[in-house]
Design an enzyme around this catalytic site. Structure first.
Site, PDB file in Angstrom:
ATOM      1  N   CYS A  56      66.979 -12.559  -3.805  1.00  0.00           N
ATOM      2  CA  CYS A  56      67.096 -13.248  -2.688  1.00  0.00           C
ATOM      3  C   CYS A  56      67.613 -14.622  -3.006  1.00  0.00           C
ATOM      4  O   CYS A  56      67.375 -15.359  -3.926  1.00  0.00           O
ATOM      5  CB  CYS A  56      65.698 -13.495  -2.066  1.00  0.00           C
ATOM      6  SG  CYS A  56      65.994 -14.605  -0.638  1.00  0.00           S
ATOM      7  N   ASP A  63      64.708  -8.145  -4.594  1.00  0.00           N
ATOM      8  CA  ASP A  63      64.965  -7.209  -3.622  1.00  0.00           C
ATOM      9  C   ASP A  63      65.300  -5.778  -4.238  1.00  0.00           C
ATOM     10  O   ASP A  63      66.226  -5.780  -5.245  1.00  0.00           O
ATOM     11  CB  ASP A  63      66.205  -7.642  -2.541  1.00  0.00           C
ATOM     12  CG  ASP A  63      65.480  -8.755  -1.993  1.00  0.00           C
ATOM     13  OD1 ASP A  63      64.333  -8.844  -1.319  1.00  0.00           O
ATOM     14  OD2 ASP A  63      66.442  -9.795  -1.586  1.00  0.00           O
TER      15      ASP A  63
END
Length: 165
Positions: A56, A63
């Protein structure tokens, strides 16, 4: 049917290399190509990449996604080990999900100039929501441009059952 000749594999350096180096920072230069021996035929090449990770850009948290890449090759095709290493290079790259999928597609277009390509990222939920960006491209002025438009309008017409992956 005959196998590939040595000169046809000159640009393929990562496949079979036992000294593989894993790059943790985004690097499109890892990608390698080889010639499509079936240029007179349309066919899909599909990759399912269930262990894609990126960061992120705001929080630095990881992620995770399954990335699906499908393309109709023209002259050049991406070599799969180089694609694996390229996708691995996103590990420390900070970008939004939508940006990462578009970067992947743009890099593959630049590398191969395919007739058609689509990239779909199915990210695991974070903060109670999952994001599944889909992007595609059809070569302008060809039937693939219309194909891209059609697939964009219909790609999620019958979505899979979301099971929080």
């Amino acid at each position: 049917m005959t196998g590939r000749k040595e000169e046809e594999l000159e640009g393929v350096t990562l496949l079979g290399n036992q000294g593989t180096t894993y790059t943790f920072d985004y690097n499109p230069d890892i990608l390698e190509v080889f010639e499509n021996k079936h240029q007179g035929r349309d066919y899909f090449v599909k990759f399912n990449c269930p262990e894609f990770t990126t960061l992120c850009p705001m929080t630095g948290q990881p992620d995770f996604a399954t990335v699906y890449i499908s393309y109709i090759p023209d002259v050049k095709m991406v070599e799969s080990k180089s694609l694996k290493l390229y996708l691995f290079s996103f590990r420390n790259h900070g970008d939004f999900h939508e940006d990462a999928m578009n970067i992947i597609m743009n890099d593959l277009i630049k590398l191969m100039d395919p007739r058609y390509i689509e990239v779909w990222g199915k990210f695991t939920p974070r903060g109670g929501i999952s994001i599944d960006p889909y992007t595609n491209y059809g070569r302008p002025g060809t039937k693939y441009e219309k194909m891209a438009e059609y697939r964009m309008m219909n790609h999620d017409l019958y979505p899979e059952t979301v099971d929080n992956r």
